[in-house]
Design an enzyme around this catalytic site. Structure first.
Site, short mmCIF file in Angstrom:
data_model
loop_
_atom_site.label_atom_id
_atom_site.label_comp_id
_atom_site.label_asym_id
_atom_site.label_seq_id
_atom_site.Cartn_x
_atom_site.Cartn_y
_atom_site.Cartn_z
N HIS A 1 103.67 -18.45 -83.37
CA HIS A 1 104.93 -19.04 -83.82
C HIS A 1 106.12 -18.16 -83.46
CE1 HIS A 1 107.43 -21.69 -86.11
NE2 HIS A 1 107.76 -20.79 -86.99
N ASP B 1 100.88 -21.37 -81.06
CA ASP B 1 101.53 -21.48 -82.37
C ASP B 1 100.67 -22.39 -83.25
OD1 ASP B 1 103.12 -21.94 -84.56
OD2 ASP B 1 104.90 -22.55 -83.43
N SER C 1 111.68 -23.53 -85.55
CA SER C 1 110.95 -23.60 -86.81
C SER C 1 111.75 -24.44 -87.83
CB SER C 1 110.71 -22.16 -87.30
OG SER C 1 109.81 -22.13 -88.36
#
Lengths: 388, 194
Positions: free
Chosen positions: A350, A317, A151
């Site tokens: 995610h 995601d 991320s």
């Protein structure tokens, strides 16, 4: 597979001020970090782990007194684990602006003697990377075997390969993106407005009032959590399950299990996370856009990179979708940089980057085994760096 | 097709030092061979998780993609050579893929099972679909959705404005240049945009 065991955070006060992208300088900056495994004699086996929004330097192992690990990537880092601490010297570092020990809004502003609060300078991904580079200098590490992050951490790994190309042999970019989409910035803005409009925020100087903008933090975290999960996983975990079995015909009480879950996550978060840090870190996310200095051309932005890349995304995601990772892969391929990429068909959205899906961890294990096996050769930046 | 000897014969078609794209690269054995013995660089494209893992274990650069989604991420003329070994017969858009191949690469090399190999013809004459080493599947479970012959490909190449630079058959690890349409289980073509 074992644990790294008991770990103790360490700290480094930077010897010189840290210049920031904004033009400001952080005069006095301390970094808190942890290390796992041992640095080899050649100092060539270091792996830097970059954290995302709400994590810290505490990647793996236990702090004294804890009976289980609260390290955020403990499933990945340890003896016999995919990032094997019997082979690698792994470093976790808390970024400036955060609230887990490194200099941030809760630290004292040397100019006023009071906590920085909202006056803490805006920090960027690039600033973090430069601060991390200072830590490596202090540890006597010229070149990383690898930098890895998921991320926002993946953005740092990407930035490392651009800003300090000769200091990175491998960059592992997981569930990340070359910049945030308008939708992503929008989610961040809703979270920030929730915090800033909380009456307990006091313009970011709530410490002096002895309060915390808890309501804002809770809502911010609830929004975040919705975007970290996939629709499917939310459906399978909660569906339309009621909390008490029957409708209470109330507009305010918790009716559905998903509400209960989000409120719980929001409450937990507001107990430990700093509101100003949330604002700062979401801003760093918004600002990250290495292509912007090159007319939006990501390939040109990545041209100086020398590292070999592994880019991993997850099919479910939607916050950092596989399409965004493909942009990174395309830019690398256009430069003829070495890259492998995987689009893992995991259900968790995610959050998958924190899970131990066997395909995901199998790939990381294989990749890090290759890194461990290769002879570290000094990287020569001049020739390959400018080849197109 | 994945046998070592066949790989070596295909590798000989790739000039030393080429920048190569291997579509449907499988376990990465050919790319590793091209890297180690012919100084080539480049990437594989593979959809299968287990094969991708093998590629990473070999240290071969591999991008996980479904080839039916096209080659849009690759720029025009980005590669010296684009390989499609034992892949073409699994793809939906065969023609589109061939055109994409010569868009992103200067030279294309394909191999595929030759349906006109004599044992296959015999089998069909006997009234049954062939099941052989090169075509190991039953008619109802085959992933080969495009079954063609050596000769068919020549026609298709002409139709799409491809110039065939070389073509031969492969049979038991040997090159077959005489009557490859009849005598070889695998067809190999090297071509460029005319």
């Amino acid at each position: 597979m074992g644990s790294v065991g008991i770990v103790t955070p360490q700290s480094l006060r930077l010897a010189a001020p840290l210049p920031l992208q904004s033009g400001a300088r952080l005069e006095d900056c301390t970094l808190v970090y942890e290390t796992y495994g041992s640095l080899n004699a050649e100092r060539s086996n270091a792996v830097l782990v970059c954290h995302a929004l709400n994590a810290s330097h505490h990647v793996a192992g236990r702090h004294d007194g804890q009976d289980k690990s609260e390290g955020w990537w403990d499933n990945l880092v340890g003896p016999g684990k995919p990032i094997d601490t019997t082979r690698f010297f792994v470093i976790g570092v808390n970024n400036p602006g955060s609230c887990f020990g490194s200099t941030g809004p809760t630290s004292l502003n040397p100019a006023t003697g009071r906590p920085w609060g909202a006056d803490f300078p805006v920090v960027t991904v690039e600033d973090w990377v430069d601060a991390q580079a200072r830590l490596l200098d202090a540890l006597g590490i010229q070149q990383l075997a690898a930098v890895i992050g998921g991320s926002l951490g993946g953005m740092q790994a990407l930035s490392w390969s651009i800003r300090h190309p000769d200091r990175v042999r491998h960059a592992v970019v997981v569930a990340s993106a070359p910049n945030l989409s308008a939708q992503n910035i929008a989610f961040n803005e809703v979270a920030r407005r929730a915090i800033v409009t909380d009456p307990d925020f006091h313009g970011g100087h709530f410490y002096a009032h002895g309060v915390v903008p808890r309501r804002g933090l809770r809502v911010a975290r609830m929004i975040g959590h919705i975007t970290y999960l996939s629709d499917d996983v939310m459906a399978s975990k909660f569906g339309r399950q009621l909390r008490n079995g029957a409708l209470a015909y109330s507009t305010q009480d918790v009716e559905f299990q998903i509400e209960s879950y989000l409120r719980y996550q929001g409450d937990k978060f507001s107990d430990y996370f700093d509101a100003n840090t949330y604002l700062l870190i979401t801003r760093a996310l918004d600002y990250f856009d290495p292509a912007s200095e090159h007319g939006g051309d990501l390939a040109r932005a990545l041209a100086p990179a020398i590292a070999k890349f592994l880019v991993i995304s997850f099919t479910t995601d939607w916050r950092f979708s596989p399409e965004r990772s493909r942009e990174i892969v395309k830019a690398l391929v256009d430069n003829r940089h070495e890259v492998s990429s995987a689009e893992i068909d995991a259900p968790h959205g995610h959050d998958a980057f924190l899970m131990d899906d066997p395909r995901y961890h199998g790939l990381l294990r294989a990749y890090f085994e290759r890194i461990a096996a290769e002879a570290p050769s000094p990287v020569v930046p001049s020739i390959r760096g400018f080849a197109v | 097709m994945s046998e070592r000897k066949d790989l070596e014969l295909i590798a000989e078609l790739v000039p030393h030092g080429s920048h190569v794209l291997d579509l449907g690269c499988g376990n990465g054995a050919l790319l590793a061979l091209l890297r180690d013995e012919r100084g080539c660089t480049g990437y594989g494209v593979e959809l299968d998780d287990a094969k991708l893992l093998e590629c990473v274990q070999r240290g071969v650069n591999t991008i996980q993609r479904n080839l039916d989604e096209g080659l849009a991420i690759f720029a025009d003329r980005a590669f010296d050579v684009v390989l499609q070994l034992d892949t073409l017969q699994n793809l939906r858009n065969t023609e589109q893929m061939l055109l994409e191949t010569v868009r992103v690469g200067r030279i294309g090399i394909v191999s595929f099972p030759n349906f006109a190999h004599w044992p296959n013809r015999l089998s069909v004459l006997r009234g049954r679909m062939p099941v052989t080493k090169a075509l190991p599947y039953q008619w109802y479970d085959t992933p080969n959705i495009r079954v063609g012959t050596h000769l068919d490909f020549e026609v298709l190449a002409r139709r799409n404005g491809l110039r065939v630079l070389d073509s031969f058959g492969l049979q038991n690890g040997r090159v077959v240049r005489r009557w490859p349409n009849l005598c070889a289980s695998t067809a190999v073509f090297k071509f460029e945009r005319a």
